[in-house]
Design a protein around this motif. Structure first.
Motif, PDB file in Angstrom:
ATOM      1  N   UNK A 148       0.830  -1.204   0.000  1.00  0.00           N
ATOM      2  CA  UNK A 148       0.000   0.000   0.000  1.00  0.00           C
ATOM      3  C   UNK A 148       0.865   1.256   0.000  1.00  0.00           C
ATOM      4  N   UNK A 149       1.927   1.256   0.791  1.00  0.00           N
ATOM      5  CA  UNK A 149       2.834   2.403   0.817  1.00  0.00           C
ATOM      6  C   UNK A 149       3.531   2.561  -0.526  1.00  0.00           C
ATOM      7  N   UNK A 150       3.942   1.462  -1.128  1.00  0.00           N
ATOM      8  CA  UNK A 150       4.591   1.523  -2.436  1.00  0.00           C
ATOM      9  C   UNK A 150       3.631   2.036  -3.508  1.00  0.00           C
ATOM     10  N   UNK A 151       2.374   1.616  -3.449  1.00  0.00           N
ATOM     11  CA  UNK A 151       1.389   2.085  -4.419  1.00  0.00           C
ATOM     12  C   UNK A 151       1.125   3.580  -4.272  1.00  0.00           C
ATOM     13  N   UNK A 152       1.017   4.051  -3.040  1.00  0.00           N
ATOM     14  CA  UNK A 152       0.818   5.488  -2.817  1.00  0.00           C
ATOM     15  C   UNK A 152       2.033   6.269  -3.314  1.00  0.00           C
ATOM     16  N   UNK A 153       3.227   5.769  -3.038  1.00  0.00           N
ATOM     17  CA  UNK A 153       4.437   6.430  -3.524  1.00  0.00           C
ATOM     18  C   UNK A 153       4.519   6.460  -5.041  1.00  0.00           C
ATOM     19  N   UNK A 154       4.132   5.372  -5.682  1.00  0.00           N
ATOM     20  CA  UNK A 154       4.140   5.327  -7.137  1.00  0.00           C
ATOM     21  C   UNK A 154       3.106   6.289  -7.714  1.00  0.00           C
ATOM     22  N   UNK A 155       1.959   6.379  -7.095  1.00  0.00           N
ATOM     23  CA  UNK A 155       0.921   7.295  -7.559  1.00  0.00           C
ATOM     24  C   UNK A 155       1.373   8.743  -7.428  1.00  0.00           C
ATOM     25  N   UNK A 156       1.938   9.088  -6.294  1.00  0.00           N
ATOM     26  CA  UNK A 156       2.410  10.461  -6.079  1.00  0.00           C
ATOM     27  C   UNK A 156       3.530  10.806  -7.049  1.00  0.00           C
ATOM     28  N   UNK A 157       4.494   9.918  -7.219  1.00  0.00           N
ATOM     29  CA  UNK A 157       5.602  10.212  -8.130  1.00  0.00           C
ATOM     30  C   UNK A 157       5.125  10.287  -9.580  1.00  0.00           C
ATOM     31  N   UNK A 158       4.153   9.481  -9.945  1.00  0.00           N
ATOM     32  CA  UNK A 158       3.588   9.554 -11.289  1.00  0.00           C
ATOM     33  C   UNK A 158       2.885  10.868 -11.540  1.00  0.00           C
ATOM     34  N   UNK A 159       2.104  11.329 -10.561  1.00  0.00           N
ATOM     35  CA  UNK A 159       1.420  12.611 -10.712  1.00  0.00           C
ATOM     36  C   UNK A 159       2.402  13.782 -10.758  1.00  0.00           C
ATOM     37  N   UNK A 160       3.448  13.728  -9.944  1.00  0.00           N
ATOM     38  CA  UNK A 160       4.464  14.788  -9.977  1.00  0.00           C
ATOM     39  C   UNK A 160       5.173  14.791 -11.326  1.00  0.00           C
ATOM     40  N   UNK A 161       5.526  13.635 -11.831  1.00  0.00           N
ATOM     41  CA  UNK A 161       6.185  13.549 -13.136  1.00  0.00           C
ATOM     42  C   UNK A 161       5.291  14.079 -14.246  1.00  0.00           C
ATOM     43  N   UNK A 162       4.032  13.694 -14.224  1.00  0.00           N
ATOM     44  CA  UNK A 162       3.094  14.177 -15.233  1.00  0.00           C
ATOM     45  C   UNK A 162       2.940  15.691 -15.168  1.00  0.00           C
ATOM     46  N   UNK A 163       2.852  16.224 -13.954  1.00  0.00           N
ATOM     47  CA  UNK A 163       2.738  17.671 -13.783  1.00  0.00           C
ATOM     48  C   UNK A 163       3.962  18.390 -14.331  1.00  0.00           C
ATOM     49  N   UNK A 164       5.142  17.882 -14.029  1.00  0.00           N
ATOM     50  CA  UNK A 164       6.366  18.535 -14.498  1.00  0.00           C
ATOM     51  C   UNK A 164       6.503  18.462 -16.013  1.00  0.00           C
ATOM     52  N   UNK A 165       6.137  17.331 -16.598  1.00  0.00           N
ATOM     53  CA  UNK A 165       6.220  17.195 -18.053  1.00  0.00           C
ATOM     54  C   UNK A 165       5.232  18.132 -18.736  1.00  0.00           C
ATOM     55  N   UNK A 166       4.006  18.177 -18.246  1.00  0.00           N
ATOM     56  CA  UNK A 166       3.017  19.064 -18.850  1.00  0.00           C
ATOM     57  C   UNK A 166       3.386  20.532 -18.669  1.00  0.00           C
ATOM     58  N   UNK A 167       3.922  20.870 -17.528  1.00  0.00           N
ATOM     59  CA  UNK A 167       4.346  22.255 -17.312  1.00  0.00           C
ATOM     60  C   UNK A 167       5.492  22.622 -18.242  1.00  0.00           C
ATOM     61  N   UNK A 168       6.422  21.716 -18.466  1.00  0.00           N
ATOM     62  CA  UNK A 168       7.525  21.984 -19.394  1.00  0.00           C
ATOM     63  C   UNK A 168       7.035  22.094 -20.830  1.00  0.00           C
ATOM     64  N   UNK A 169       5.989  21.365 -21.171  1.00  0.00           N
ATOM     65  CA  UNK A 169       5.451  21.452 -22.528  1.00  0.00           C
ATOM     66  C   UNK A 169       4.707  22.762 -22.746  1.00  0.00           C
ATOM     67  N   UNK A 170       4.016  23.248 -21.730  1.00  0.00           N
ATOM     68  CA  UNK A 170       3.222  24.458 -21.875  1.00  0.00           C
ATOM     69  C   UNK A 170       4.060  25.706 -21.717  1.00  0.00           C
ATOM     70  N   UNK A 171       4.997  25.706 -20.781  1.00  0.00           N
ATOM     71  CA  UNK A 171       5.824  26.875 -20.516  1.00  0.00           C
ATOM     72  C   UNK A 171       7.297  26.502 -20.684  1.00  0.00           C
ATOM     73  N   UNK A 172       7.763  26.405 -21.929  1.00  0.00           N
ATOM     74  CA  UNK A 172       9.178  26.029 -22.117  1.00  0.00           C
ATOM     75  C   UNK A 172      10.111  27.132 -21.618  1.00  0.00           C
ATOM     76  N   UNK A 173      11.246  26.716 -21.113  1.00  0.00           N
ATOM     77  CA  UNK A 173      12.248  27.659 -20.618  1.00  0.00           C
ATOM     78  C   UNK A 173      12.948  28.329 -21.795  1.00  0.00           C
ATOM     79  N   UNK A 174      13.343  29.582 -21.635  1.00  0.00           N
ATOM     80  CA  UNK A 174      14.077  30.251 -22.724  1.00  0.00           C
ATOM     81  C   UNK A 174      15.439  29.599 -22.948  1.00  0.00           C
TER      82      UNK A 174
END
Length: 68
Positions: free
Chosen positions: A40-66
């Motif tokens: 259960x702890x591993x599943x929660x950790x995987x879910x949180x890390x997946x959501x953080x990764x998805x958020x960072x990827x989408x943010x980089x796609x929408x607001x690329x760095x100069x």
């Protein structure tokens, strides 16, 4: 032209059915193992890390760095 639009309307239904099938085949085995606290702890950790990764990827796609 009507046949073209009828054919195009099939693709979203296929995408939804495919996505639900993949989701079901991933979630079903994990749901059976949720009673173990370590799993259960591993599943929660995987879910949180997946959501953080998805958020960072989408943010980089929408607001690329100069470049400079």
């Amino acid at each position: 032209m009507k046949e073209f639009f009828v054919n195009v309307t099939r693709y979203p239904r296929y995408l939804i059915a495919f996505s639900l099938g993949v989701f079901n085949s991933v979630v079903e085995p994990l749901a059976r193992r949720r009673s173990n606290p370590v799993t259960a702890v591993a599943l929660v950790g995987a879910l949180v890390s997946g959501l953080v990764s998805l958020t960072l990827v989408l943010r980089a796609m929408v607001q690329p760095a100069p470049l400079s």
